[in-house]
Motif scaffolding. Structure first.
Motif, PDB file in Angstrom:
ATOM      1  N   GLU A 251     -13.913  -7.067  -0.370  1.00 30.31           N
ATOM      2  CA  GLU A 251     -12.869  -6.050  -0.719  1.00 30.31           C
ATOM      3  C   GLU A 251     -13.320  -4.581  -0.576  1.00 30.31           C
ATOM      4  OE1 GLU A 251      -9.761  -6.839  -2.025  1.00 30.31           O
ATOM      5  OE2 GLU A 251     -10.492  -8.590  -1.343  1.00 30.31           O
ATOM      6  N   LYS A 252     -14.462  -4.264  -0.646  1.00 29.83           N
ATOM      7  CA  LYS A 252     -15.009  -2.836  -0.349  1.00 29.83           C
ATOM      8  C   LYS A 252     -14.791  -2.890   1.387  1.00 29.83           C
ATOM      9  CE  LYS A 252     -17.109   0.977  -1.096  1.00 29.83           C
ATOM     10  NZ  LYS A 252     -16.359   2.144  -1.829  1.00 29.83           N
ATOM     11  N   ALA A 253     -15.107  -3.805   2.163  1.00 30.82           N
ATOM     12  CA  ALA A 253     -14.953  -3.778   3.355  1.00 30.82           C
ATOM     13  C   ALA A 253     -13.545  -3.484   3.910  1.00 30.82           C
ATOM     14  CB  ALA A 253     -15.615  -5.117   4.021  1.00 30.82           C
ATOM     15  N   LYS A 254     -12.735  -4.213   3.189  1.00 36.60           N
ATOM     16  CA  LYS A 254     -11.101  -3.998   3.689  1.00 36.60           C
ATOM     17  C   LYS A 254     -10.603  -2.361   3.434  1.00 36.60           C
ATOM     18  CE  LYS A 254      -9.592  -8.700   2.355  1.00 36.60           C
ATOM     19  NZ  LYS A 254      -8.485  -9.623   1.251  1.00 36.60           N
ATOM     20  N   GLU A 255     -11.245  -2.188   2.423  1.00 39.83           N
ATOM     21  CA  GLU A 255     -10.957  -0.403   2.071  1.00 39.83           C
ATOM     22  C   GLU A 255     -11.487   0.302   3.026  1.00 39.83           C
ATOM     23  OE1 GLU A 255     -12.761   2.622  -1.082  1.00 39.83           O
ATOM     24  OE2 GLU A 255     -12.460   0.689  -1.990  1.00 39.83           O
ATOM     25  N   LEU A 256     -12.753   0.064   3.719  1.00 42.27           N
ATOM     26  CA  LEU A 256     -13.277   0.817   4.521  1.00 42.27           C
ATOM     27  C   LEU A 256     -12.698   0.725   6.000  1.00 42.27           C
ATOM     28  CD1 LEU A 256     -17.029   0.625   3.611  1.00 42.27           C
ATOM     29  CD2 LEU A 256     -15.853   2.443   3.346  1.00 42.27           C
ATOM     30  N   THR A 263     -16.343   2.493  13.004  1.00 43.51           N
ATOM     31  CA  THR A 263     -16.607   1.549  13.733  1.00 43.51           C
ATOM     32  C   THR A 263     -16.865   0.234  12.949  1.00 43.51           C
ATOM     33  OG1 THR A 263     -18.793   1.445  14.391  1.00 43.51           O
ATOM     34  CG2 THR A 263     -17.296   2.723  15.998  1.00 43.51           C
ATOM     35  N   ILE A 264     -16.800  -1.196  13.455  1.00 46.78           N
ATOM     36  CA  ILE A 264     -16.913  -2.115  12.660  1.00 46.78           C
ATOM     37  C   ILE A 264     -18.724  -2.203  12.360  1.00 46.78           C
ATOM     38  CG2 ILE A 264     -17.185  -4.842  12.674  1.00 46.78           C
ATOM     39  CD1 ILE A 264     -14.457  -3.710  12.663  1.00 46.78           C
ATOM     40  N   GLY A 288     -10.383 -15.017   6.759  1.00 47.27           N
ATOM     41  CA  GLY A 288      -9.678 -15.826   7.926  1.00 47.27           C
ATOM     42  C   GLY A 288      -9.538 -15.237   9.261  1.00 47.27           C
ATOM     43  N   ILE A 289      -9.665 -14.015   9.540  1.00 50.29           N
ATOM     44  CA  ILE A 289      -9.784 -13.005  10.648  1.00 50.29           C
ATOM     45  C   ILE A 289     -11.078 -12.298  10.750  1.00 50.29           C
ATOM     46  CG2 ILE A 289      -7.117 -13.392  10.715  1.00 50.29           C
ATOM     47  CD1 ILE A 289      -7.259 -10.532   9.767  1.00 50.29           C
ATOM     48  N   THR A 290     -11.204 -11.566  11.981  1.00 46.88           N
ATOM     49  CA  THR A 290     -12.333 -10.913  12.191  1.00 46.88           C
ATOM     50  C   THR A 290     -12.100  -9.383  11.549  1.00 46.88           C
ATOM     51  OG1 THR A 290     -11.365 -10.097  13.976  1.00 46.88           O
ATOM     52  CG2 THR A 290     -12.825 -12.119  14.230  1.00 46.88           C
ATOM     53  N   PRO A 291     -13.096  -8.909  11.329  1.00 52.49           N
ATOM     54  CA  PRO A 291     -12.864  -7.201  10.715  1.00 52.49           C
ATOM     55  C   PRO A 291     -12.098  -6.814  11.810  1.00 52.49           C
ATOM     56  CG  PRO A 291     -14.998  -8.073  10.737  1.00 52.49           C
ATOM     57  CD  PRO A 291     -14.480  -9.204  11.201  1.00 52.49           C
ATOM     58  N   TYR A 294      -8.391  -7.412  11.486  1.00 51.66           N
ATOM     59  CA  TYR A 294      -8.031  -6.808  10.121  1.00 51.66           C
ATOM     60  C   TYR A 294      -7.765  -5.429  10.282  1.00 51.66           C
ATOM     61  CZ  TYR A 294      -7.599  -6.011   5.461  1.00 51.66           C
ATOM     62  OH  TYR A 294      -7.035  -5.692   3.908  1.00 51.66           O
ATOM     63  N   GLN A 295      -8.749  -4.744  11.201  1.00 51.70           N
ATOM     64  CA  GLN A 295      -8.556  -3.162  11.249  1.00 51.70           C
ATOM     65  C   GLN A 295      -7.333  -2.634  12.136  1.00 51.70           C
ATOM     66  OE1 GLN A 295     -11.777  -1.101  13.655  1.00 51.70           O
ATOM     67  NE2 GLN A 295     -12.056   0.127  11.588  1.00 51.70           N
ATOM     68  N   THR A 296      -6.996  -3.768  13.079  1.00 47.66           N
ATOM     69  CA  THR A 296      -6.079  -3.460  14.116  1.00 47.66           C
ATOM     70  C   THR A 296      -4.807  -3.505  13.592  1.00 47.66           C
ATOM     71  OG1 THR A 296      -5.922  -5.547  14.844  1.00 47.66           O
ATOM     72  CG2 THR A 296      -7.349  -4.027  16.236  1.00 47.66           C
ATOM     73  N   GLN A 297      -4.533  -4.145  12.482  1.00 49.67           N
ATOM     74  CA  GLN A 297      -3.530  -4.294  11.598  1.00 49.67           C
ATOM     75  C   GLN A 297      -2.979  -3.102  10.905  1.00 49.67           C
ATOM     76  OE1 GLN A 297      -4.062  -7.533   8.861  1.00 49.67           O
ATOM     77  NE2 GLN A 297      -3.553  -8.999  10.343  1.00 49.67           N
TER      78      GLN A 297
END
Length: 299
Positions: A251-256, A263-264, A288-291, A294-297
């Protein structure tokens, strides 16, 4: 350095106590039959289940002190140190001790199950406190084992005793679950503290200097043993403490990842991962997907 008596066998402990040994690998010792017990620190080479009937003061267990309450079970596993070197003794002691060596379990179903009884790695302040009904059930288990010990040793002895020990330990699992439930409000407070520990950890420089937070670290912050802490978290959330930490990190990673200016690899290092590919693997497995995807979304 404090003098610690190393006890490799059940017979050595009984000799120290002045008690009889009926079987070289297992024993039930009734403390009420002893005039006194001299205080000393002991390093156990076998499993012990202590049943304390009466309050008997403070004892050191590892680095912690513990005041026994009436009707308490305390569990010790091979390699643990317990006792106190204060030069004193307990007169007219009460209670029982079940001692059994790991060698007793070889070739029995219990040998494979011992790792499941996590309370053998609980700290002493996490001992099992029983109701009167629970005490009677445990005392019956002790009696069953004692009766078998008084029977002549034959080819059935090992399996019967191991089966009786397993029954006792299974009851202890049930009683610990009850103890967790009856302290539910305390457990919910613990969950809030767990969340706060993780938030504070990631707001500090610890991920860069220490790495990812461990279950042991979180347990230490709330003064619990890792096993007891982990069992409480699993009871409260249905997840292991390790999984709970991992989900918090994701969840912290999603926020970042939505901040777009990192960068990843930078995010991976910021979270405490040693290697970005490790972060990528865990994130994809969980989300379910790569970071990167997820970031590109959010770009």
């Amino acid at each position: 350095m404090e003098n610690i008596i190393k006890l490799e066998t059940v017979q050595e402990y009984n000799k120290l106590l002045g008690a009889e040994t009926l079987h070289p690998l297992v024993s039930i010792t009734d403390f009420s039959k002893l005039k006194s017990i001299k205080h000393c620190q002991k390093n156990f080479g076998f499993y012990c289940v202590f049943f304390k009937e009466l309050e008997c003061g403070t004892i050191l267990y590892g680095r912690n002190k513990y005041d026994y309450q009436e009707g308490t079970l305390l569990f010790i596993s091979p390699g643990q140190v317990a006792g106190v070197n204060d030069g004193g003794e307990t007169l007219n002691p009460k209670g029982l001790a079940l001692m059994f060596h790991p060698d007793l379990l070889y070739g029995t179903p219990l040998a494979r199950r011992m790792k499941d009884y996590t309370f053998f790695s609980y700290d002493s302040n996490e001992a099992l406190h029983m109701s009167e009904r629970e005490r009677q059930i445990i005392l019956n288990c002790f009696r069953e084992i004692q009766e078998e010990l008084e029977h002549a040793i034959d080819k059935h002895t090992k399996q019967i005793i191991a089966s009786n020990i397993e029954t006792l330990l299974n009851h202890c699992v049930r009683f610990y679950e009850r103890q967790f439930v009856t302290r539910e409000l305390v457990n919910k407070d613990l969950l809030c503290k767990f969340e706060q520990i993780l938030r504070t950890y990631f707001d500090s420089n610890k991920p860069n200097t220490v790495g990812l937070p461990s279950v042991a670290y979180c347990a230490e912050q709330v003064h619990l043993s890792p096993n007891y802490f982990g069992d409480l978290i699993r009871k409260e959330t249905g997840k292991s403490a390790k999984d709970y930490i991992q989900l918090f990190i994701i969840e912290k990673a999603k926020e970042l990842l939505t901040e777009k200016d990192k960068t990843i690899s930078e995010i991976a290092y910021q979270l405490g991962f040693k290697y970005p590919h490790h972060f990528n693997r865990i994130f994809k497995k969980t989300v379910g997907i790569t970071p990167h995807k997820y970031q590109t979304q959010y770009m």
